[in-house]
Design a protein around this motif. Structure first.
Motif, PDB file in Angstrom:
ATOM      1  N   GLN A  46      16.183  27.863  41.836  1.00  0.00           N
ATOM      2  CA  GLN A  46      17.012  28.173  42.967  1.00  0.00           C
ATOM      3  C   GLN A  46      16.533  28.877  43.747  1.00  0.00           C
ATOM      4  OE1 GLN A  46      20.606  27.833  42.777  1.00  0.00           O
ATOM      5  NE2 GLN A  46      20.018  28.119  44.901  1.00  0.00           N
ATOM      6  N   LEU A  47      16.219  28.108  45.159  1.00  0.00           N
ATOM      7  CA  LEU A  47      15.473  28.628  45.586  1.00  0.00           C
ATOM      8  C   LEU A  47      16.336  29.440  46.804  1.00  0.00           C
ATOM      9  CD1 LEU A  47      13.491  25.315  46.122  1.00  0.00           C
ATOM     10  CD2 LEU A  47      12.856  27.269  46.029  1.00  0.00           C
ATOM     11  N   LYS A  48      15.905  30.399  47.144  1.00  0.00           N
ATOM     12  CA  LYS A  48      16.504  31.574  48.279  1.00  0.00           C
ATOM     13  C   LYS A  48      16.177  31.904  49.642  1.00  0.00           C
ATOM     14  CE  LYS A  48      18.393  34.493  44.344  1.00  0.00           C
ATOM     15  NZ  LYS A  48      17.674  35.659  43.813  1.00  0.00           N
ATOM     16  N   CYS A  49      17.059  31.595  50.705  1.00  0.00           N
ATOM     17  CA  CYS A  49      16.809  31.390  52.209  1.00  0.00           C
ATOM     18  C   CYS A  49      16.079  32.722  52.361  1.00  0.00           C
ATOM     19  CB  CYS A  49      18.529  32.373  52.697  1.00  0.00           C
ATOM     20  SG  CYS A  49      18.124  32.213  54.945  1.00  0.00           S
ATOM     21  N   PRO A  50      14.797  32.674  53.016  1.00  0.00           N
ATOM     22  CA  PRO A  50      13.972  33.969  53.665  1.00  0.00           C
ATOM     23  C   PRO A  50      14.792  34.526  54.641  1.00  0.00           C
ATOM     24  CG  PRO A  50      12.796  31.958  53.256  1.00  0.00           C
ATOM     25  CD  PRO A  50      14.065  31.606  53.634  1.00  0.00           C
ATOM     26  N   HIS A  51      15.599  34.549  54.995  1.00  0.00           N
ATOM     27  CA  HIS A  51      16.427  35.550  55.649  1.00  0.00           C
ATOM     28  C   HIS A  51      17.324  36.302  55.088  1.00  0.00           C
ATOM     29  CE1 HIS A  51      17.058  37.807  59.882  1.00  0.00           C
ATOM     30  NE2 HIS A  51      18.357  37.210  59.427  1.00  0.00           N
ATOM     31  N   CYS A  52      18.674  35.397  54.601  1.00  0.00           N
ATOM     32  CA  CYS A  52      19.751  36.346  53.947  1.00  0.00           C
ATOM     33  C   CYS A  52      19.542  36.608  52.042  1.00  0.00           C
ATOM     34  CB  CYS A  52      20.530  35.509  54.624  1.00  0.00           C
ATOM     35  SG  CYS A  52      20.844  33.986  54.232  1.00  0.00           S
ATOM     36  N   LYS A  53      18.662  35.876  51.996  1.00  0.00           N
ATOM     37  CA  LYS A  53      18.740  35.817  50.323  1.00  0.00           C
ATOM     38  C   LYS A  53      19.438  34.781  49.637  1.00  0.00           C
ATOM     39  CE  LYS A  53      14.915  38.520  51.551  1.00  0.00           C
ATOM     40  NZ  LYS A  53      14.101  38.349  51.410  1.00  0.00           N
ATOM     41  N   LYS A  54      20.344  34.316  50.495  1.00  0.00           N
ATOM     42  CA  LYS A  54      21.765  33.132  50.101  1.00  0.00           C
ATOM     43  C   LYS A  54      21.214  31.633  49.104  1.00  0.00           C
ATOM     44  CE  LYS A  54      24.087  32.521  52.803  1.00  0.00           C
ATOM     45  NZ  LYS A  54      25.912  32.369  53.494  1.00  0.00           N
ATOM     46  N   PRO A  55      21.303  31.452  47.756  1.00  0.00           N
ATOM     47  CA  PRO A  55      20.329  30.496  47.169  1.00  0.00           C
ATOM     48  C   PRO A  55      20.620  28.942  48.588  1.00  0.00           C
ATOM     49  CG  PRO A  55      22.246  31.343  46.378  1.00  0.00           C
ATOM     50  CD  PRO A  55      22.788  31.712  47.351  1.00  0.00           C
ATOM     51  N   VAL A  56      19.781  28.519  48.082  1.00  0.00           N
ATOM     52  CA  VAL A  56      19.686  27.346  49.107  1.00  0.00           C
ATOM     53  C   VAL A  56      19.683  26.383  48.424  1.00  0.00           C
ATOM     54  CG1 VAL A  56      18.131  26.497  51.262  1.00  0.00           C
ATOM     55  CG2 VAL A  56      18.274  29.016  50.859  1.00  0.00           C
ATOM     56  N   LEU A  57      19.663  24.714  49.069  1.00  0.00           N
ATOM     57  CA  LEU A  57      19.294  23.925  48.259  1.00  0.00           C
ATOM     58  C   LEU A  57      18.625  22.869  48.828  1.00  0.00           C
ATOM     59  CD1 LEU A  57      22.477  22.345  46.763  1.00  0.00           C
ATOM     60  CD2 LEU A  57      20.775  23.399  45.518  1.00  0.00           C
ATOM     61  N   LYS A  58      16.958  21.896  48.178  1.00  0.00           N
ATOM     62  CA  LYS A  58      16.644  21.578  49.043  1.00  0.00           C
ATOM     63  C   LYS A  58      16.553  20.356  49.500  1.00  0.00           C
ATOM     64  CE  LYS A  58      11.223  20.440  49.394  1.00  0.00           C
ATOM     65  NZ  LYS A  58       9.802  20.270  48.505  1.00  0.00           N
ATOM     66  N   GLU A  59      17.411  19.615  49.070  1.00  0.00           N
ATOM     67  CA  GLU A  59      18.153  17.992  49.452  1.00  0.00           C
ATOM     68  C   GLU A  59      18.583  18.958  50.045  1.00  0.00           C
ATOM     69  OE1 GLU A  59      18.202  19.470  45.388  1.00  0.00           O
ATOM     70  OE2 GLU A  59      15.967  18.608  45.337  1.00  0.00           O
ATOM     71  N   GLY A  60      18.892  17.450  51.324  1.00  0.00           N
ATOM     72  CA  GLY A  60      19.852  17.415  52.425  1.00  0.00           C
ATOM     73  C   GLY A  60      19.543  18.810  52.995  1.00  0.00           C
ATOM     74  N   ASN A  61      19.009  19.336  53.045  1.00  0.00           N
ATOM     75  CA  ASN A  61      19.248  20.570  54.284  1.00  0.00           C
ATOM     76  C   ASN A  61      18.244  20.775  54.938  1.00  0.00           C
ATOM     77  OD1 ASN A  61      18.688  23.008  54.976  1.00  0.00           O
ATOM     78  ND2 ASN A  61      18.974  24.260  53.235  1.00  0.00           N
ATOM     79  N   ALA A  62      18.516  20.576  56.651  1.00  0.00           N
ATOM     80  CA  ALA A  62      16.973  19.802  57.566  1.00  0.00           C
ATOM     81  C   ALA A  62      17.135  21.442  57.483  1.00  0.00           C
ATOM     82  CB  ALA A  62      18.130  19.579  58.772  1.00  0.00           C
ATOM     83  N   CYS A  65      18.921  28.866  54.745  1.00  0.00           N
ATOM     84  CA  CYS A  65      20.316  28.454  54.374  1.00  0.00           C
ATOM     85  C   CYS A  65      20.676  27.650  55.923  1.00  0.00           C
ATOM     86  CB  CYS A  65      20.460  29.331  53.918  1.00  0.00           C
ATOM     87  SG  CYS A  65      21.099  30.728  55.092  1.00  0.00           S
ATOM     88  N   SER A  66      20.477  27.898  56.564  1.00  0.00           N
ATOM     89  CA  SER A  66      21.191  27.175  57.723  1.00  0.00           C
ATOM     90  C   SER A  66      20.398  27.443  58.763  1.00  0.00           C
ATOM     91  CB  SER A  66      22.394  28.207  58.674  1.00  0.00           C
ATOM     92  OG  SER A  66      22.039  29.888  57.832  1.00  0.00           O
ATOM     93  N   GLU A  67      20.471  27.097  59.555  1.00  0.00           N
ATOM     94  CA  GLU A  67      20.084  27.082  61.362  1.00  0.00           C
ATOM     95  C   GLU A  67      19.479  28.574  61.860  1.00  0.00           C
ATOM     96  OE1 GLU A  67      21.820  25.408  64.873  1.00  0.00           O
ATOM     97  OE2 GLU A  67      20.459  24.569  65.673  1.00  0.00           O
ATOM     98  N   GLN A  68      20.969  28.898  61.842  1.00  0.00           N
ATOM     99  CA  GLN A  68      20.841  30.885  62.742  1.00  0.00           C
ATOM    100  C   GLN A  68      19.483  31.546  62.058  1.00  0.00           C
ATOM    101  OE1 GLN A  68      24.649  32.565  61.859  1.00  0.00           O
ATOM    102  NE2 GLN A  68      23.869  33.857  63.426  1.00  0.00           N
ATOM    103  N   CYS A  69      19.477  31.057  60.749  1.00  0.00           N
ATOM    104  CA  CYS A  69      18.471  31.893  59.987  1.00  0.00           C
ATOM    105  C   CYS A  69      17.209  31.539  60.110  1.00  0.00           C
ATOM    106  CB  CYS A  69      18.868  32.279  58.600  1.00  0.00           C
ATOM    107  SG  CYS A  69      20.210  32.785  56.936  1.00  0.00           S
ATOM    108  N   GLN A  70      17.090  30.475  60.496  1.00  0.00           N
ATOM    109  CA  GLN A  70      16.303  30.294  60.606  1.00  0.00           C
ATOM    110  C   GLN A  70      15.389  30.105  62.709  1.00  0.00           C
ATOM    111  OE1 GLN A  70      15.511  25.609  61.659  1.00  0.00           O
ATOM    112  NE2 GLN A  70      14.010  24.934  60.485  1.00  0.00           N
ATOM    113  N   LEU A  71      16.782  30.098  62.901  1.00  0.00           N
ATOM    114  CA  LEU A  71      15.716  30.682  64.434  1.00  0.00           C
ATOM    115  C   LEU A  71      15.977  32.058  64.536  1.00  0.00           C
ATOM    116  CD1 LEU A  71      18.651  28.670  66.608  1.00  0.00           C
ATOM    117  CD2 LEU A  71      16.227  28.450  66.073  1.00  0.00           C
ATOM    118  N   ILE A  72      16.451  33.083  63.247  1.00  0.00           N
ATOM    119  CA  ILE A  72      16.492  33.563  63.068  1.00  0.00           C
ATOM    120  C   ILE A  72      14.373  34.458  62.816  1.00  0.00           C
ATOM    121  CG2 ILE A  72      16.843  36.455  62.313  1.00  0.00           C
ATOM    122  CD1 ILE A  72      19.805  35.673  62.022  1.00  0.00           C
TER     123      ILE A  72
END
Ligand SMILES: [Zn+2]
Length: 64
Positions: free
Chosen positions: A8-24, A29-36
């Motif tokens: 279970q991987l977690k978003c480095p920013h918001c710590k929400k569970p993240v799936l690797k497959e199909g996750n651009a 977890c999201s574009e927002q977290c990536q940009l932030i």
């Protein structure tokens, strides 16, 4: 010993569970977290010495 196959991987920013497959935006977890996160990097986390533009003494007017 228990070794779960699915880690279970977690978003480095918001710590929400993240799936690797199909996750651009993996590992985010999201574009927002990536940009932030990238924004923090570029903003002050990682300062690369630039010979092009000297640092300005003014504070950024965009204080959001
Ligand atoms: Zn996130």
């Amino acid at each position: 010993m228990t070794t779960p196959k699915k880690r279970q991987l977690k978003c480095p920013h918001c710590k929400k569970p993240v799936l690797k497959e199909g996750n651009a935006f993996f590992p985010f977890c999201s574009e927002q977290c990536q940009l932030i996160d990238l924004g923090q990097w570029l903003d002050g986390g990682y300062t690369v010495p630039s010979t092009d533009s000297p640092p300005s003494p003014e504070d950024s007017p965009e204080d959001n």
